[in-house]
Design an enzyme around this catalytic site. Structure first.
Site, PDB file in Angstrom:
ATOM      1  N   HIS A   1     -12.152  -1.089  -5.641  1.00 41.57           N
ATOM      2  CA  HIS A   1     -12.003  -2.037  -4.814  1.00 41.57           C
ATOM      3  C   HIS A   1     -13.028  -1.936  -3.594  1.00 41.57           C
ATOM      4  O   HIS A   1     -14.007  -1.333  -3.781  1.00 41.57           O
ATOM      5  CB  HIS A   1     -10.546  -1.734  -4.155  1.00 41.57           C
ATOM      6  CG  HIS A   1     -10.293  -0.586  -3.713  1.00 41.57           C
ATOM      7  ND1 HIS A   1     -10.903  -0.054  -2.502  1.00 41.57           N
ATOM      8  CD2 HIS A   1      -9.381   0.525  -3.855  1.00 41.57           C
ATOM      9  CE1 HIS A   1     -10.451   1.121  -2.083  1.00 41.57           C
ATOM     10  NE2 HIS A   1      -9.590   1.463  -2.957  1.00 41.57           N
TER      11      HIS A   1
ATOM     12  N   HIS B   1     -14.418   1.698  -2.662  1.00 41.61           N
ATOM     13  CA  HIS B   1     -15.161   2.398  -3.695  1.00 41.61           C
ATOM     14  C   HIS B   1     -16.651   1.598  -3.701  1.00 41.61           C
ATOM     15  O   HIS B   1     -17.470   2.194  -4.034  1.00 41.61           O
ATOM     16  CB  HIS B   1     -14.548   2.276  -5.122  1.00 41.61           C
ATOM     17  CG  HIS B   1     -13.075   2.485  -5.153  1.00 41.61           C
ATOM     18  ND1 HIS B   1     -12.061   1.867  -5.810  1.00 41.61           N
ATOM     19  CD2 HIS B   1     -12.595   3.906  -5.053  1.00 41.61           C
ATOM     20  CE1 HIS B   1     -11.070   2.597  -5.951  1.00 41.61           C
ATOM     21  NE2 HIS B   1     -11.392   3.521  -5.230  1.00 41.61           N
TER      22      HIS B   1
ATOM     23  N   CYS C   1       0.861  17.178  -1.405  1.00 47.90           N
ATOM     24  CA  CYS C   1       0.719  15.605  -1.400  1.00 47.90           C
ATOM     25  C   CYS C   1       0.088  15.195  -2.707  1.00 47.90           C
ATOM     26  O   CYS C   1      -1.152  15.533  -2.622  1.00 47.90           O
ATOM     27  CB  CYS C   1       0.128  15.016  -0.273  1.00 47.90           C
ATOM     28  SG  CYS C   1      -0.097  13.107  -0.145  1.00 47.90           S
TER      29      CYS C   1
ATOM     30  N   CYS D   1      -3.175  13.006  -2.014  1.00 46.48           N
ATOM     31  CA  CYS D   1      -4.339  13.792  -1.680  1.00 46.48           C
ATOM     32  C   CYS D   1      -4.587  14.803  -2.726  1.00 46.48           C
ATOM     33  O   CYS D   1      -5.799  15.505  -2.414  1.00 46.48           O
ATOM     34  CB  CYS D   1      -4.245  14.736  -0.419  1.00 46.48           C
ATOM     35  SG  CYS D   1      -3.856  13.637   1.106  1.00 46.48           S
TER      36      CYS D   1
ATOM     37  N   CYS E   1       2.640  12.185   4.681  1.00 48.54           N
ATOM     38  CA  CYS E   1       1.133  12.546   4.663  1.00 48.54           C
ATOM     39  C   CYS E   1       0.709  11.470   5.372  1.00 48.54           C
ATOM     40  O   CYS E   1       0.997  10.168   5.215  1.00 48.54           O
ATOM     41  CB  CYS E   1       0.553  12.547   3.326  1.00 48.54           C
ATOM     42  SG  CYS E   1      -1.028  12.169   3.233  1.00 48.54           S
TER      43      CYS E   1
ATOM     44  N   HIS F   1      -1.047   8.941   3.142  1.00 49.89           N
ATOM     45  CA  HIS F   1      -0.399   8.336   1.879  1.00 49.89           C
ATOM     46  C   HIS F   1       0.940   7.696   2.276  1.00 49.89           C
ATOM     47  O   HIS F   1       1.689   7.391   1.551  1.00 49.89           O
ATOM     48  CB  HIS F   1      -0.667   9.087   0.693  1.00 49.89           C
ATOM     49  CG  HIS F   1      -1.827   9.304   0.145  1.00 49.89           C
ATOM     50  ND1 HIS F   1      -2.517  10.479   0.375  1.00 49.89           N
ATOM     51  CD2 HIS F   1      -2.502   8.469  -0.761  1.00 49.89           C
ATOM     52  CE1 HIS F   1      -3.996  10.238   0.109  1.00 49.89           C
ATOM     53  NE2 HIS F   1      -3.898   9.101  -0.826  1.00 49.89           N
TER      54      HIS F   1
ATOM     55  N   LYS G   1      -4.622  -1.436   6.553  1.00 55.76           N
ATOM     56  CA  LYS G   1      -4.962  -0.553   5.549  1.00 55.76           C
ATOM     57  C   LYS G   1      -5.159  -0.990   4.127  1.00 55.76           C
ATOM     58  O   LYS G   1      -4.233  -1.787   3.917  1.00 55.76           O
ATOM     59  CB  LYS G   1      -4.126   0.897   5.586  1.00 55.76           C
ATOM     60  CG  LYS G   1      -4.854   2.067   5.077  1.00 55.76           C
ATOM     61  CD  LYS G   1      -3.681   3.168   5.701  1.00 55.76           C
ATOM     62  CE  LYS G   1      -3.922   4.357   4.733  1.00 55.76           C
ATOM     63  NZ  LYS G   1      -3.229   5.447   5.203  1.00 55.76           N
TER      64      LYS G   1
ATOM     65  N   LYS H   1      -2.691  -0.816  -2.557  1.00 57.48           N
ATOM     66  CA  LYS H   1      -2.102  -1.402  -3.740  1.00 57.48           C
ATOM     67  C   LYS H   1      -0.900  -2.585  -3.308  1.00 57.48           C
ATOM     68  O   LYS H   1      -0.761  -3.741  -3.898  1.00 57.48           O
ATOM     69  CB  LYS H   1      -1.539  -0.642  -4.849  1.00 57.48           C
ATOM     70  CG  LYS H   1      -2.455  -0.486  -5.986  1.00 57.48           C
ATOM     71  CD  LYS H   1      -1.996   0.198  -7.074  1.00 57.48           C
ATOM     72  CE  LYS H   1      -3.070   0.664  -8.060  1.00 57.48           C
ATOM     73  NZ  LYS H   1      -2.526   1.689  -8.813  1.00 57.48           N
TER      74      LYS H   1
HETATM   75  N1  MSP Z   1     -11.809  11.575  -6.563  1.00 57.35           N
HETATM   76  C1  MSP Z   1     -12.008  11.889  -5.101  1.00 57.35           C
HETATM   77  C2  MSP Z   1     -13.182  12.143  -4.865  1.00 57.35           C
HETATM   78  C3  MSP Z   1     -13.775  13.341  -5.743  1.00 57.35           C
HETATM   79  S1  MSP Z   1     -15.380  13.695  -5.348  1.00 57.35           S
HETATM   80  C4  MSP Z   1     -15.816  15.098  -5.839  1.00 57.35           C
HETATM   81  C5  MSP Z   1     -11.485  10.503  -4.727  1.00 57.35           C
HETATM   82  N2  MSP Z   1     -11.295   9.522  -5.035  1.00 57.35           N
HETATM   83  S2  MSP Z   1     -10.909   7.956  -4.422  1.00 57.35           S
HETATM   84  O1  MSP Z   1     -11.121   7.167  -5.790  1.00 57.35           O
HETATM   85  O2  MSP Z   1      -9.945   8.106  -3.999  1.00 57.35           O
HETATM   86  O3  MSP Z   1     -11.919   7.387  -3.578  1.00 57.35           O
HETATM   87  C6  MSP Z   1     -13.282   7.687  -3.648  1.00 57.35           C
HETATM   88  C7  MSP Z   1     -14.175   7.216  -2.332  1.00 57.35           C
HETATM   89  O4  MSP Z   1     -13.899   5.847  -1.974  1.00 57.35           O
HETATM   90  C8  MSP Z   1     -13.629   8.030  -1.152  1.00 57.35           C
HETATM   91  O5  MSP Z   1     -15.062   7.986  -0.547  1.00 57.35           O
HETATM   92  C9  MSP Z   1     -13.034   7.262  -0.261  1.00 57.35           C
HETATM   93  O6  MSP Z   1     -13.215   7.473   1.122  1.00 57.35           O
HETATM   94  C10 MSP Z   1     -13.509   5.714  -0.704  1.00 57.35           C
HETATM   95  N3  MSP Z   1     -12.678   4.897  -0.150  1.00 57.35           N
HETATM   96  C11 MSP Z   1     -11.219   4.481  -0.688  1.00 57.35           C
HETATM   97  N4  MSP Z   1     -10.813   3.584   0.198  1.00 57.35           N
HETATM   98  C12 MSP Z   1     -11.614   3.151   1.105  1.00 57.35           C
HETATM   99  C13 MSP Z   1     -11.487   2.167   2.068  1.00 57.35           C
HETATM  100  N5  MSP Z   1     -10.702   1.467   2.269  1.00 57.35           N
HETATM  101  N6  MSP Z   1     -12.772   2.198   2.911  1.00 57.35           N
HETATM  102  C14 MSP Z   1     -13.836   2.823   2.540  1.00 57.35           C
HETATM  103  N7  MSP Z   1     -13.863   3.893   1.747  1.00 57.35           N
HETATM  104  C15 MSP Z   1     -12.701   4.224   1.336  1.00 57.35           C
HETATM  105  O7  MSP Z   1     -11.160  10.628  -3.378  1.00 57.35           O
END
Ligand code: MSP
Length: 521
Positions: free
Chosen positions: A19, A22, A127, A130, A144, A147, A298, A301
């Protein structure tokens, strides 16, 4: 600069489709990787998926599938999306890759042999969102913060990694290297966590197999698997062949991580301590960005406001979406995404400013110079100003990108374009062309040449940010191969490269103006 550059995204959990969040992290890393390649630095860009842990086991159970099937499907979704978006990664790592599993076991054994792991009964609030035990600071009203979910009370015997005894060393290191964690707000936040947080003790690094079997087995106790964060962070070492691979030697000292603020603690605290314990040098920078909200809410899903990068690509083109992400978030701060805002930004910067400059320059070149780059006359002050602004802009971009200030780098480039647009307004070659006469002819040729050259160097400067647009501009200028071997920032200082007489192409609008979405108009 010819030092190496090693840049990483976090590895993504395989429980959701890619999304906006990421995509943002990956766009930033892709831009940095492209820039450093163009700066002539041997560059390695790592991304991938984080596949173990309770989150994935939970999803698999809910759907009646195996964790492997879930992980394979989502990992493929990330990889194929990243490919479709054209990200220039060098490796897509999966934590289920055999070399990673072996690396995690090697490091666990090393830490265990050093006496840094002990066994103990523990009780805490966990959690699953997290994937860690929470401290008071992580919670609000018993939930949390990240979440909105009540953590579970857990009591079990586990293995612990002695990290608490390194907190003073880590605080000192962060104090001594002010840009180790940046921007500064996150450095301060890390120092505050180390100072104030009760419950931030040693790190539980195991899960009993009878509760969770989806993970990497501890090499020293087959009844346990490794805690997912301990497993995940190590991916950054797997990819460069720690401890004695040639890439480790070459790249590790130049490592830069880019992450979102929600995963600051594992990266700013657990990770440097683990590196210290295994005797590896620290990474160079931890670059931390804020979060995107969508329509001021925020991303979640349940709200269905995740924003699919593929849908955005289809609707607006990926360069345009990428531009808006890079431009509208100040690195380190939160930002709000709306489709109306995206359209306004595309129209203002890409259609009106950049796109319009390309169209009018090439239309006039077709009209007044037979579709060929004109032979310029002697430059005057105004021409010299543009020629001097170009390398100044490239130097600003270089400075900003080396500090991960991506939006500011783009502001500099678009400030340069404003200057070129103003220059054309002042010179007004369309008026001179009407007037006729030798002097007027020279003015038309000189100003159009200057505009074409400005577009050429702009294409070089925007290439890391807008990788599809840059070659499209160069093609229209009749120099389709100009990005090959081009060097940033140095080549921007070489003014007057475009050969007079080169045939140019008008082409359709690079970024046609978009009607604002009806509901927000
Ligand atoms: N698996 C862990 C990371 C392990 S690294 C050794 C994780 N994965 S995640 O898929 O949940 O998130 C990955 C990245 O996407 C994180 O940097 C997170 O901050 C970023 N984002 C997820 N949602 C976000 C927003 N709404 N806005 C900006 N980035 C955010 O965490």
């Amino acid at each position: 600069m010819t030092g190496a550059f090693y840049v990483t995204t976090p590895i993504y959990y395989v429980n959701a489709e890619p999304h906006i969040g990421h995509t943002y992290t990956t766009v930033v890393v892709d831009t940095l990787a492209r820039y450093h390649r163009m700066a002539g630095e041997p560059t390695f860009f790592l991304t991938g998926t984080d596949e173990h842990g309770e989150k994935v086991a939970e999803v698999a159970e809910q759907r009646g599938e195996t964790p492997t099937a879930v992980a394979d499907r989502y990992s493929k979704a990330f990889r194929s999306t990243w490919d479709e978006l054209g990200f220039s990664y060098d490796r897509f790592i999966r934590t289920t890759d055999p070399d990673h599993v072996a690396m995690v076991q090697l490091i666990l054994q090393k830490v265990y042999d050093a006496g840094e792991i002990y066994f103990q009964e523990y009780e805490g609030l966990y959690c699953v969102g997290c994937e860690r035990f929470l401290t008071e600071r992580d919670m609000a009203d018993g939930l949390c913060r990240d979440h909105d979910r009540a953590p579970e009370r857990r009591k079990e015997s586990n293995y612990f990694f002695r990290i608490a005894k390194h907190f003073n060393w880590l605080s000192d290191t962060i104090e001594k290297h002010p840009d180790f964690i940046r921007p500064p707000g996150f450095r301060k936040e890390t120092l505050a966590m180390l100072r104030e947080e009760s419950g931030l003790g040693d790190l539980c690094i195991s899960r009993p197999k009878d509760r969770l079997s989806w993970g990497i087995e501890l090499p020293f106790d087959g009844d346990y698997v490794c805690y997912v964060w301990f497993d995940a962070l190590i991916n950054y070492l797997t990819a460069v062949g720690y401890p004695d691979g040639p890439d480790f030697e070459r790249l590790w000292g130049a490592a830069e991580h880019v992450i979102g603020k929600d995963i600051l603690k594992p990266h700013a605290i657990f990770w440097p301590i683990l590196l210290r314990v295994i005797g590896a040098p620290l990474f160079r920078h931890l670059n931390v960005h804020g979060h995107w909200n969508v329509d001021k809410r925020k991303v979640s899903k349940s709200l269905g406001n995740m924003i699919s990068p593929l849908a955005m690509k289809q609707r607006y083109g990926f360069d345009a979406f990428r531009y808006v992400l890079l431009r509208d978030m100040v690195f380190g701060l939160d930002a709000n995404f709306t489709e109306a805002g995206l359209v306004a930004r595309i129209n203002a910067d890409l259609a009106n400013n950049l796109g319009n400059l390309v169209s009018r320059t090439l239309n006039m070149t077709a009209r007044y110079s037979g579709g060929r780059v004109p032979q310029p006359g002697a430059p005057d002050d105004l021409e010299n100003e543009i020629a001097e602004a170009a390398p100044r802009t490239a130097a600003q971009v270089d400075r900003h990108l080396r500090r991960c200030e991506v939006s500011r780098a783009l502001e500099a480039i678009f400030g340069f374009l404003d200057g070129v647009n103003r220059y054309l307004e002042t010179r007004a070659p369309w008026k001179a062309a009407r007037d006729g006469g030798e002097e007027a002819k020279r003015l038309v040729s000189t100003s159009l040449y200057t505009a074409c050259e400005a577009l050429r160097v702009t294409a070089l400067m925007i290439a890391p940010f807008l990788p599809a647009t840059a070659p499209a501009i160069l093609e229209r200028l009749g120099i389709p191969g100009a990005l090959e071997g081009a060097r940033l920032p140095d080549d921007v200082a070489r003014w007057g490269v475009l050969a007079p007489g080169t045939p140019t192409v008008k082409g359709p609008a690079l970024f046609p103006r978009i009607e604002p979405p009806a509901e927000d108009a």
